[in-house]
Design a protein around this motif. Structure first.
Motif, short mmCIF file in Angstrom:
data_model
loop_
_atom_site.label_atom_id
_atom_site.label_comp_id
_atom_site.label_asym_id
_atom_site.label_seq_id
_atom_site.Cartn_x
_atom_site.Cartn_y
_atom_site.Cartn_z
N PHE A 50 49.48 26.27 47.99
CA PHE A 50 48.80 27.51 47.87
C PHE A 50 48.12 28.07 49.01
O PHE A 50 47.97 29.08 49.68
N VAL A 51 47.10 27.58 48.78
CA VAL A 51 45.57 27.69 49.10
C VAL A 51 45.77 27.40 51.18
O VAL A 51 45.75 28.00 51.65
N PHE A 52 46.48 26.61 51.23
CA PHE A 52 46.16 25.82 52.79
C PHE A 52 47.49 26.81 53.16
O PHE A 52 47.25 26.95 54.40
N MET A 53 48.40 26.70 52.76
CA MET A 53 48.96 28.10 53.00
C MET A 53 48.23 29.53 53.61
O MET A 53 49.05 30.10 54.09
N GLY A 54 48.01 29.84 52.69
CA GLY A 54 47.23 31.49 52.39
C GLY A 54 46.72 31.06 53.91
O GLY A 54 46.59 32.08 54.49
N ALA A 55 45.71 30.01 54.24
CA ALA A 55 45.05 29.90 55.53
C ALA A 55 45.42 29.75 56.69
O ALA A 55 46.10 30.75 57.76
N PHE A 91 48.85 30.17 57.63
CA PHE A 91 50.12 31.89 58.01
C PHE A 91 49.51 32.90 57.70
O PHE A 91 49.18 33.88 59.04
N SER A 92 48.05 33.34 57.87
CA SER A 92 47.55 33.91 58.00
C SER A 92 46.63 33.48 58.85
O SER A 92 46.60 34.72 60.47
N THR A 107 58.62 28.54 46.26
CA THR A 107 57.17 29.76 45.64
C THR A 107 55.89 28.66 46.17
O THR A 107 55.59 30.41 46.25
N THR A 108 54.87 27.98 46.44
CA THR A 108 53.66 28.04 46.53
C THR A 108 53.43 28.73 47.23
O THR A 108 52.94 29.00 48.46
N HIS A 109 54.68 27.58 48.68
CA HIS A 109 54.31 27.54 50.22
C HIS A 109 54.58 29.23 50.52
O HIS A 109 53.89 29.71 51.53
N SER A 122 51.38 35.24 50.85
CA SER A 122 51.65 35.95 51.47
C SER A 122 50.19 36.01 50.38
O SER A 122 49.48 37.85 51.41
N VAL A 123 49.92 35.36 49.96
CA VAL A 123 48.90 36.27 49.03
C VAL A 123 47.22 35.78 49.85
O VAL A 123 46.30 36.97 50.31
N GLY A 124 47.91 35.05 50.79
CA GLY A 124 46.14 34.65 51.29
C GLY A 124 46.31 35.77 52.84
O GLY A 124 45.41 35.76 53.40
N LEU A 125 47.69 36.12 53.40
CA LEU A 125 47.85 37.02 54.73
C LEU A 125 47.00 38.28 53.68
O LEU A 125 46.35 38.83 54.57
N SER A 126 47.55 39.01 53.48
CA SER A 126 46.74 40.37 52.27
C SER A 126 45.14 40.03 52.18
O SER A 126 44.66 41.00 52.18
N LEU A 127 45.00 39.10 51.25
CA LEU A 127 43.68 39.01 50.60
C LEU A 127 42.57 39.21 52.51
O LEU A 127 42.00 39.52 52.24
#
Length: 444
Positions: free
Chosen positions: A261-266, A268-269, A387-389, A394-399
């Motif tokens: 979850f957190v790795f893909m947030g980084a 993706f952004s 789902t976590t991917h 999405s959450v990482g990019l939004s943040l």
């Protein structure tokens, strides 16, 4: 590979590559899309978020639909929905139409993604399954980066629209191959947890809106929290839950979900902002910005294809730690060095490290995400991996967009964004060291 795995694995990997490629192909064309459709930064982020939200929010329900109606049937339906969504994106003429079209395209991807991993779980066992999952994990990264390169070339040579329109004939070809080569799967008894599916979508969508929305953020966050709480309460009581909570009882799987979850947030952004930084700060064309990702794509392909063998030799968790560490080092470089110091130092060098890092991270995370699964929870575990991917992305990019939206200088914005990404990757590393590594040591 065809002699050993047959046609199922090539069909699965090509499909997974296609949906992930489309998740990132839009990035290198963002500047042209924004100019053509008059999109601001928040609207532009929703072009990606709309896809990720329907993709991630419906994954669990669509995975269950594959169990009930047959994975082959659902897989073929998903291909046609994805093709229609791609066509709608390609002919969009406003911010509203492209966001709606991307959401519809995400529905197609939500049907396809759980079916792809489930088809692997059905078709292969033992060492072949481990290798197939390794290739699947490698595709997760290679597909994303290939989208950046292809997106840049297509947007510059033709139009960003062709990056989506080309999906239509490819999806039809894959559907024809699937009809011929994918065997029919056993159809399970039961029903879909519709309430759980609705609550998961509401929770995901309001969570992201609470970060990137321009008003009502607190209310949106409260709605998200309530939706998730009700979802958990319902899933604990019903006989056929959309999300069996017992899959989180295993520490290795739970740690893999959090880390992914957190790795893909980084990541993706990073994929979203780096092409813009190269175009806005280094004056790269869309074409050059796309091809500038080659230093990442080659190492990722090489390391991703070797990660299964390396994991078998040294252990899955050790390779995972090495991969995340390399990624952290790579993403820290542009945090401390201004992008005007040059492409080779601030972009290319980090990309090499990130390429190797992602290749050695995503496959082991996929393996850990379905570790120790019994048949009755294997489908749910596969769904949570995807789902976590998507939701993490999405959450990482939004943040990152929300925190850096007030920064006017492209150079400073990029440095601040990379700092946030570094924190996210560091969290992923901490989770692996504290949650997954102790379990792997006991197993050794």
């Amino acid at each position: 590979m065809k002699q050993k795995f047959g046609m199922v694995l090539p069909i699965v990997l090509l499909t997974y590559f296609l949906i992930l490629l489309d998740n990132s192909i839009i990035f290198t064309g963002t500047v042209k899309i924004a100019n053509e459709l008059n999109l601001d930064a928040r609207a532009l982020s929703w072009v990606s978020n709309a896809y990720s939200l329907t993709f991630g929010g419906l994954l669990l329900a669509m995975g269950r639909a594959g169990d009930l109606f047959g994975r082959k049937n659902i897989f073929i339906v998903g291909l046609f929905v994805f093709a229609l969504g791609s066509l709608a994106v390609g002919i969009s003429n406003s911010d509203l139409t492209i966001i709606i079209a991307r959401a519809f395209q995400g529905i197609g991807s939500s049907i396809l993604a759980p079916s792809t991993l489930a088809l692997i779980m059905d078709a292969y066992t033992g060492e072949m399954r481990t290798k197939a999952i390794g290739y699947y994990g490698a595709t997760a990264g290679v597909g994303g980066i290939s989208g950046l390169i292809l997106g840049g070339w297509i947007a510059d040579a033709f139009s960003w629209r062709y990056g989506f329109l080309i999906n239509v004939p490819i999806a039809v070809i894959i559907a024809m191959l699937s009809i011929k080569y994918i065997p029919k799967s056993r159809v399970a008894s039961g029903r879909i947890d519709y309430l759980g599916a609705i609550l998961s979508v509401i929770g995901m969508a309001t969570l992201v809106y609470s970060i990137v929305g321009e008003s009502g953020n607190i209310v949106s966050l409260a709605i998200s929290a309530v939706a998730f709480i009700i979802l958990i309460m319902i899933e604990r009581k019903i006989a056929q839950p959309l999300l069996p909570l017992k899959i989180f009882a295993d520490r290795e799987r739970s740690g893999a979900y959090i880390a992914r979850f957190v790795f893909m947030g980084a990541m993706f952004s990073y994929w979203f902002l780096t092409p813009q930084a190269m175009q806005n700060s280094l004056n790269f064309s869309t074409l050059i910005a796309g091809f500038s990702f080659i230093p990442m794509s080659i190492p990722q392909f090489l390391s991703g294809m070797r990660s299964a063998d390396l994991s078998a030799r040294f252990g899955n968790t050790k390779i995972l730690i090495i991969g995340i560490t390399l990624s952290l080092i790579g993403i820290l470089i542009p945090t401390f060095i201004n992008i005007h110091q040059g492409y080779w130092l601030v972009v290319a060098l980090p990309m090499i490290l990130l390429g190797f890092g992602q290749g050695l991270t995503l496959s082991p995370l996929t393996v850990a995400g379905v570790a120790h699964t019994r048949p009755e929870v294997a489908g749910a575990a596969s769904g949570v991996v995807n789902t976590t991917h998507q939701i993490g992305s999405s959450v990482g990019l939004s943040l990152v967009v929300a925190i850096t939206s007030g920064i006017k200088s492209p150079d400073i914005l990029y440095q601040h964004a990379m700092l946030i990404d570094s924190v996210l990757v560091a969290i992923a590393l901490i989770v692996v060291l504290l949650v997954i590594y102790p379990v792997s040591r006991k197993e050794d």
